[in-house]
Scaffold this motif. Structure first.
Motif, PDB file in Angstrom:
ATOM      1  N   PRO A  68       0.796  -1.224   0.000  1.00  0.00           N
ATOM      2  CA  PRO A  68       0.000   0.000   0.000  1.00  0.00           C
ATOM      3  C   PRO A  68       0.832   1.279   0.000  1.00  0.00           C
ATOM      4  N   HIS A  69       0.342   2.255  -0.761  1.00  0.00           N
ATOM      5  CA  HIS A  69       0.943   3.590  -0.758  1.00  0.00           C
ATOM      6  C   HIS A  69      -0.080   4.593  -1.264  1.00  0.00           C
ATOM      7  N   TRP A  70      -0.109   5.768  -0.651  1.00  0.00           N
ATOM      8  CA  TRP A  70      -1.075   6.794  -1.036  1.00  0.00           C
ATOM      9  C   TRP A  70      -0.935   7.241  -2.488  1.00  0.00           C
ATOM     10  N   THR A 118      -5.888  -4.570   6.478  1.00  0.00           N
ATOM     11  CA  THR A 118      -5.864  -4.733   5.020  1.00  0.00           C
ATOM     12  C   THR A 118      -5.068  -3.588   4.376  1.00  0.00           C
ATOM     13  N   PRO A 119      -4.651  -3.790   3.113  1.00  0.00           N
ATOM     14  CA  PRO A 119      -3.977  -2.699   2.399  1.00  0.00           C
ATOM     15  C   PRO A 119      -4.812  -1.402   2.372  1.00  0.00           C
ATOM     16  N   ASP A 120      -6.125  -1.512   2.176  1.00  0.00           N
ATOM     17  CA  ASP A 120      -6.965  -0.302   2.149  1.00  0.00           C
ATOM     18  C   ASP A 120      -6.952   0.426   3.491  1.00  0.00           C
ATOM     19  N   VAL A 125      -4.643   5.494   6.420  1.00  0.00           N
ATOM     20  CA  VAL A 125      -3.816   6.246   7.377  1.00  0.00           C
ATOM     21  C   VAL A 125      -2.711   7.002   6.636  1.00  0.00           C
ATOM     22  N   MET A 126      -2.132   6.355   5.619  1.00  0.00           N
ATOM     23  CA  MET A 126      -1.094   7.028   4.828  1.00  0.00           C
ATOM     24  C   MET A 126      -1.656   8.282   4.154  1.00  0.00           C
ATOM     25  N   LEU A 127      -2.867   8.163   3.636  1.00  0.00           N
ATOM     26  CA  LEU A 127      -3.497   9.299   2.954  1.00  0.00           C
ATOM     27  C   LEU A 127      -3.777  10.444   3.914  1.00  0.00           C
ATOM     28  N   LYS A 245       2.858  -5.372  -2.379  1.00  0.00           N
ATOM     29  CA  LYS A 245       3.540  -5.554  -3.658  1.00  0.00           C
ATOM     30  C   LYS A 245       4.642  -4.514  -3.789  1.00  0.00           C
ATOM     31  N   ILE A 246       5.717  -4.873  -4.475  1.00  0.00           N
ATOM     32  CA  ILE A 246       6.751  -3.890  -4.807  1.00  0.00           C
ATOM     33  C   ILE A 246       7.115  -4.021  -6.289  1.00  0.00           C
ATOM     34  N   GLY A 247       7.727  -2.990  -6.849  1.00  0.00           N
ATOM     35  CA  GLY A 247       8.153  -3.069  -8.243  1.00  0.00           C
ATOM     36  C   GLY A 247       8.561  -1.715  -8.778  1.00  0.00           C
TER      37      GLY A 247
END
Ligand code: PBE
Length: 264
Positions: A68-70, A118-120, A125-127, A245-247
């Protein structure tokens, strides 16, 4: 025009902190795909601001990215396909503890074991932080709006006021999760100390027992190098989040779709 911008930015992958697992994976990708690129170290915040600037100007850019990332809520982005599987598949975010943490502080260990979301949820919180809330405000807001989840995490544990030392790395995702965990521990009746370090020193500190625990472990692939080195001397408590996930990530307007095509 964007074509000229494209050639200007080519040859660089905008990375983050040198110790992050994704930096090692990206060095491997450059070698294995024979990319005509150098990986530029930065910070998570620096990467995000480069990305924001490039998108504003419609410029070609490739960054090390993760979910997860904003940024995925904010921009239209895509992962480049990774046919060689350098970045692994589905990753999880693990909780690690020092050996002896469970015996010394079973209640605190139990909370760590049950801390799952969960990722969401993590991204929300990141957002909030990205929208200008402090880490603490965002964590507090999450705790107060998710009372059932928090009471599931705490269960029947009643903290004895002892100190839990939580290590983390200043990645956006881990700033969010670690501040929420801190609030959960405090609500359960523990004191907490947050210790921000790079990934290598973090694994080392868990293995030597200098800190009690962390929820900054991206596995099985992202931080495999640290797990190989320190895994025997620490406890893998559980998975705090699945579906990570990363990439390599580019804006949608960058027309290639695979890492294979980066040289073209
Ligand atoms: N990350 C985010 C970290 C873990 C959290 C993917 C940048 C990494 O080790 O690469």
């Amino acid at each position: 025009g964007s074509e000229q911008s494209a050639s200007m930015q080519k040859g660089k992958i905008i990375g983050i902190e040198p110790g992050a697992g994704i930096m090692q994976n990206t060095e491997d990708a450059i070698t294995d795909y024979d990319l005509d690129y150098t990986l530029v170290s930065s910070s998570s915040a620096g990467m995000a601001s480069e990305l924001t600037k490039a998108i504003k100007d419609n410029k070609w850019i490739v960054v090390t990215g993760w979910t997860p990332h904003w940024k995925f809520a904010r921009f239209n982005l895509k992962y480049l396909d990774d046919p060689k599987g350098i970045y692994g598949g589905e990753e999880y975010i693990g909780a690690l503890a020092r050996k002896g943490f469970e015996a010394d502080n079973p209640g605190a260990y139990e909370i760590l074991f049950r801390f799952k979301w969960t990722p969401d949820e993590m991204e929300s919180v990141m957002l909030a932080i990205e929208d200008g809330k402090t880490d603490e405000e965002a964590a507090n807001e999450y705790i107060t709006t998710h009372p059932d989840q928090v009471s599931n995490w705490i269960g029947n544990v009643t903290g004895d006021g002892s100190l839990v030392k939580i290590g983390y790395v200043l990645w956006d995702s881990e700033i969010a999760s670690t501040n929420v965990l801190k609030k959960v521990y405090e609500q359960a009746g523990y004191k907490t100390e947050l210790i921000a370090v790079d990934a290598g020193p973090l694994y080392q500190a868990v293995s030597t027992g200098d800190i009690d625990c962390t929820i900054s472990a991206w596995l099985p692939k992202t931080q495999a190098n640290y797990m190989d080195k320190y895994g025997d001397d620490l406890v893998e408590v559980g998975k705090t989040l699945e579906g990570a996930k990363i990439g390599l990530v580019v804006p949608d307007y960058v027309t290639i779709s695979s890492i294979d095509e980066l040289n073209s």
